[in-house]
Scaffold this motif. Structure first.
Motif, PDB file in Angstrom:
ATOM      1  N   GLY A   1      -5.832   5.174  19.438  1.00 46.91           N
ATOM      2  CA  GLY A   1      -4.826   5.932  18.700  1.00 46.91           C
ATOM      3  C   GLY A   1      -3.676   5.062  18.232  1.00 46.91           C
ATOM      4  N   ARG A   2      -3.207   4.156  19.103  1.00 51.13           N
ATOM      5  CA  ARG A   2      -2.117   3.244  18.726  1.00 51.13           C
ATOM      6  C   ARG A   2      -2.519   2.358  17.560  1.00 51.13           C
ATOM      7  NH1 ARG A   2      -1.530   2.033  24.284  1.00 51.13           N
ATOM      8  NH2 ARG A   2      -2.398  -0.047  23.934  1.00 51.13           N
ATOM      9  N   GLY A   3      -3.737   1.846  17.601  1.00 44.01           N
ATOM     10  CA  GLY A   3      -4.199   0.960  16.537  1.00 44.01           C
ATOM     11  C   GLY A   3      -4.275   1.659  15.192  1.00 44.01           C
ATOM     12  N   LEU A   4      -4.813   2.871  15.183  1.00 52.41           N
ATOM     13  CA  LEU A   4      -4.895   3.641  13.936  1.00 52.41           C
ATOM     14  C   LEU A   4      -3.498   4.000  13.437  1.00 52.41           C
ATOM     15  CD1 LEU A   4      -7.899   5.973  14.845  1.00 52.41           C
ATOM     16  CD2 LEU A   4      -7.893   4.192  13.076  1.00 52.41           C
ATOM     17  N   ALA A   5      -2.631   4.435  14.343  1.00 52.87           N
ATOM     18  CA  ALA A   5      -1.260   4.793  13.956  1.00 52.87           C
ATOM     19  C   ALA A   5      -0.536   3.604  13.339  1.00 52.87           C
ATOM     20  CB  ALA A   5      -0.496   5.303  15.184  1.00 52.87           C
ATOM     21  N   LEU A   6      -0.701   2.441  13.935  1.00 49.63           N
ATOM     22  CA  LEU A   6      -0.066   1.225  13.420  1.00 49.63           C
ATOM     23  C   LEU A   6      -0.502   0.948  11.985  1.00 49.63           C
ATOM     24  CD1 LEU A   6       1.627  -1.379  14.104  1.00 49.63           C
ATOM     25  CD2 LEU A   6      -0.562  -2.439  14.706  1.00 49.63           C
ATOM     26  N   ARG A   7      -1.783   1.039  11.738  1.00 47.06           N
ATOM     27  CA  ARG A   7      -2.299   0.723  10.395  1.00 47.06           C
ATOM     28  C   ARG A   7      -1.878   1.759   9.361  1.00 47.06           C
ATOM     29  NH1 ARG A   7      -6.392  -3.227   9.588  1.00 47.06           N
ATOM     30  NH2 ARG A   7      -6.371  -4.637  11.377  1.00 47.06           N
ATOM     31  N   TRP A   8      -1.838   3.031   9.733  1.00 45.65           N
ATOM     32  CA  TRP A   8      -1.421   4.052   8.772  1.00 45.65           C
ATOM     33  C   TRP A   8       0.071   3.966   8.485  1.00 45.65           C
ATOM     34  CZ3 TRP A   8      -4.962   7.682  11.899  1.00 45.65           C
ATOM     35  CH2 TRP A   8      -6.260   7.622  11.386  1.00 45.65           C
ATOM     36  N   ALA A   9       0.869   3.673   9.491  1.00 43.98           N
ATOM     37  CA  ALA A   9       2.307   3.494   9.246  1.00 43.98           C
ATOM     38  C   ALA A   9       2.530   2.276   8.356  1.00 43.98           C
ATOM     39  CB  ALA A   9       3.044   3.333  10.578  1.00 43.98           C
TER      40      ALA A   9
ATOM     41  N   MET B   1       0.855  -1.188   0.000  1.00 46.74           N
ATOM     42  CA  MET B   1       0.000   0.000   0.000  1.00 46.74           C
ATOM     43  C   MET B   1       0.891   1.237   0.000  1.00 46.74           C
ATOM     44  SD  MET B   1      -2.813  -1.220   2.812  1.00 46.74           S
ATOM     45  CE  MET B   1      -3.939   0.137   2.474  1.00 46.74           C
ATOM     46  N   HIS B   2       0.407   2.299  -0.613  1.00 42.37           N
ATOM     47  CA  HIS B   2       1.201   3.514  -0.701  1.00 42.37           C
ATOM     48  C   HIS B   2       0.392   4.702  -0.221  1.00 42.37           C
ATOM     49  CE1 HIS B   2       4.267   1.388  -2.992  1.00 42.37           C
ATOM     50  NE2 HIS B   2       3.283   0.856  -3.691  1.00 42.37           N
ATOM     51  N   SER B   3       1.080   5.638   0.431  1.00 48.05           N
ATOM     52  CA  SER B   3       0.389   6.809   0.941  1.00 48.05           C
ATOM     53  C   SER B   3       0.089   7.783  -0.189  1.00 48.05           C
ATOM     54  CB  SER B   3       1.256   7.501   1.999  1.00 48.05           C
ATOM     55  OG  SER B   3       2.477   7.907   1.436  1.00 48.05           O
TER      56      SER B   3
ATOM     57  N   GLU C   1      -9.680   3.785   4.104  1.00 52.49           N
ATOM     58  CA  GLU C   1      -9.279   2.727   3.175  1.00 52.49           C
ATOM     59  C   GLU C   1      -7.828   2.318   3.408  1.00 52.49           C
ATOM     60  OE1 GLU C   1     -10.222   4.422  -0.611  1.00 52.49           O
ATOM     61  OE2 GLU C   1     -12.380   4.012  -0.412  1.00 52.49           O
ATOM     62  N   ALA C   2      -6.965   3.291   3.729  1.00 54.51           N
ATOM     63  CA  ALA C   2      -5.557   2.985   3.995  1.00 54.51           C
ATOM     64  C   ALA C   2      -5.413   2.096   5.234  1.00 54.51           C
ATOM     65  CB  ALA C   2      -4.768   4.279   4.191  1.00 54.51           C
ATOM     66  N   ALA C   3      -6.357   2.216   6.159  1.00 47.28           N
ATOM     67  CA  ALA C   3      -6.333   1.396   7.372  1.00 47.28           C
ATOM     68  C   ALA C   3      -6.957   0.023   7.147  1.00 47.28           C
ATOM     69  CB  ALA C   3      -7.050   2.116   8.503  1.00 47.28           C
TER      70      ALA C   3
ATOM     71  N   HIS D   1       3.822   8.634   7.054  1.00 45.67           N
ATOM     72  CA  HIS D   1       4.659   9.049   8.177  1.00 45.67           C
ATOM     73  C   HIS D   1       3.713   9.399   9.319  1.00 45.67           C
ATOM     74  CE1 HIS D   1       7.347  12.377  10.098  1.00 45.67           C
ATOM     75  NE2 HIS D   1       7.462  11.225  10.756  1.00 45.67           N
ATOM     76  N   VAL D   2       3.835   8.711  10.435  1.00 47.94           N
ATOM     77  CA  VAL D   2       2.934   8.912  11.560  1.00 47.94           C
ATOM     78  C   VAL D   2       3.704   9.474  12.747  1.00 47.94           C
ATOM     79  CG1 VAL D   2       1.373   7.775  13.201  1.00 47.94           C
ATOM     80  CG2 VAL D   2       1.434   7.029  10.810  1.00 47.94           C
ATOM     81  N   ILE D   3       3.114  10.490  13.375  1.00 51.89           N
ATOM     82  CA  ILE D   3       3.713  11.067  14.576  1.00 51.89           C
ATOM     83  C   ILE D   3       2.764  10.816  15.747  1.00 51.89           C
ATOM     84  CG2 ILE D   3       4.624  13.138  15.683  1.00 51.89           C
ATOM     85  CD1 ILE D   3       4.950  14.352  12.883  1.00 51.89           C
ATOM     86  N   ILE D   4       3.269  10.118  16.752  1.00 48.34           N
ATOM     87  CA  ILE D   4       2.497   9.884  17.970  1.00 48.34           C
ATOM     88  C   ILE D   4       2.572  11.144  18.821  1.00 48.34           C
ATOM     89  CG2 ILE D   4       2.281   8.496  20.071  1.00 48.34           C
ATOM     90  CD1 ILE D   4       1.687   6.920  17.535  1.00 48.34           C
ATOM     91  N   GLY D   5       1.429  11.762  19.062  1.00 50.01           N
ATOM     92  CA  GLY D   5       1.391  12.958  19.891  1.00 50.01           C
ATOM     93  C   GLY D   5       0.906  12.619  21.287  1.00 50.01           C
TER      94      GLY D   5
END
Length: 226
Positions: A20-28, A1-3, A178-180, A33-37
Motif C-alpha cells: 500500500g505504501r509503495g502504490l501510494a507513493l507512486r500515485w502521489a 505527470m498529471h492526475s 500507467e500513473a504508477a 491526492h492520496v489518503i492513507i487509510g
C-alpha cells in the motif's frame, strides 16, 4: 505527470503496509491526492508523513481511518492482508457504493506462502459477491513487488494484470497502473483473477530460489492499443 480530471483522490486502505505504501507513493508522485487509510489513525499519520518526506512539498498525502478515507475518495484501493480483506471491505461498504474498488489482495497462507493456496477459490471474486453489484471490484497489482514500488528511480520490470467484470473499473485500473509507471493489461473477467492471485506464490518461490527481491511478469507479443 498529471492526475486525471475524473480521478482526483485515491484512498489506499492498508496504506501502512509495504504494498500500500509503495502504490501510494507512486500515485502521489503522479499528482493524485492520496489518503492513507488504516485502523490506527496515528500509524496512518506517521506513514503519510514518511511518504511526504520522499516527495516534493506540493505532494498531497493525508491520513484517516479507513471509513473516512474511503468516503473522501473517488477510487478506493484495498491493500490489506488476506485475513483482513473481507472484514475491512464490509466495514467501509457504505462509502464504496457507486465507486471502483481496486483489490490487491493475495490469499497467501503462512508459513508456506511460496505455495499457491486459494481456499474457496478467488479472493477477489469472493469480495465482489460479498459487496454486491453496487460496488465495482477490479483485481490488480497482486504480482508487483513492494520492494520495487518503493523506489521511484527504479523501472519496474513487471506488468499489471487487470481482471474486472465492469468495463469502467478496468479502465480506471489501467489509468492508475500507467500513473504508477507500469504497463497494465486487461485480462478478462474477475474470475480470471484466480490465476493472478496464484501467480504471486509462484513469484515468491522464484524470489527465494534465485535470491532476488522482486521477480515479475511481462506480457509479450501484443502491439498497439489495448
Amino acid at each position: 505527470m498529471h492526475s486525471s480530471r475524473r480521478i482526483k483522490t485515491i484512498a489506499v486502505l492498508g496504506g501502512t503496509g509495504r504494498e500500500g505504501r509503495g502504490l501510494a507513493l507512486r500515485w502521489a508522485h503522479a499528482g493524485y491526492h492520496v489518503i492513507i487509510g488504516g485502523r490506527d489513525a496515528a500509524r496512518a499519520q506517521t506513514t503519510a508523513a514518511t511518504l511526504r518526506e520522499k516527495l516534493s512539498a506540493t505532494a498531497r498525502i493525508d491520513a484517516a481511518l479507513n471509513l473516512d478515507a474511503a468516503e473522501q475518495a473517488d477510487v478506493v484501493v484495498l491493500a490489506v492482508p488476506f485475513a483482513a480483506q473481507l472484514d475491512t471491505a464490509l466495514q467501509v461498504r457504505p462509502a464504496l457504493v457507486g465507486k471502483v474498488l481496486i483489490d490487491v489482495t493475495v490469499p497467501l497462507v503462512p508459513p508456506k506462502v511460496e505455495i499457491a493456496q486459494l481456499p474457496g477459490g478467488s479472493a477477489v471474486e469472493r469480495l465482489q459477491a460479498a459487496l454486491g453489484p453496487e460496488v465495482a471490484v477490479v483485481s490488480a497489482f497482486q504480482n508487483v513487488s513492494a520492494h520495487h514500488l518503493a523506489d521511484l528511480d527504479h523501472t519496474i520490470e513487471c506488468d499489471v494484470l487487470i481482471c474486472a467484470d465492469d468495463d469502467r473499473a478496468a479502465q480506471v485500473a489501467v489509468e492508475l497502473t500507467e500513473a504508477a509507471g507500469l504497463q497494465g493489461w486487461r485480462c478478462g473477467p474477475l474470475r480470471n483473477s484466480l490465476v493472478t492471485e496464484g501467480l504471486t506464490s509462484l513469484l515468491i518461490a522464484i524470489n527465494r530460489r534465485y535470491k532476488v527481491p522482486g521477480a515479475g511478469i511481462r506480457i509479450t507479443g501484443v502491439t498497439g492499443a489495448h
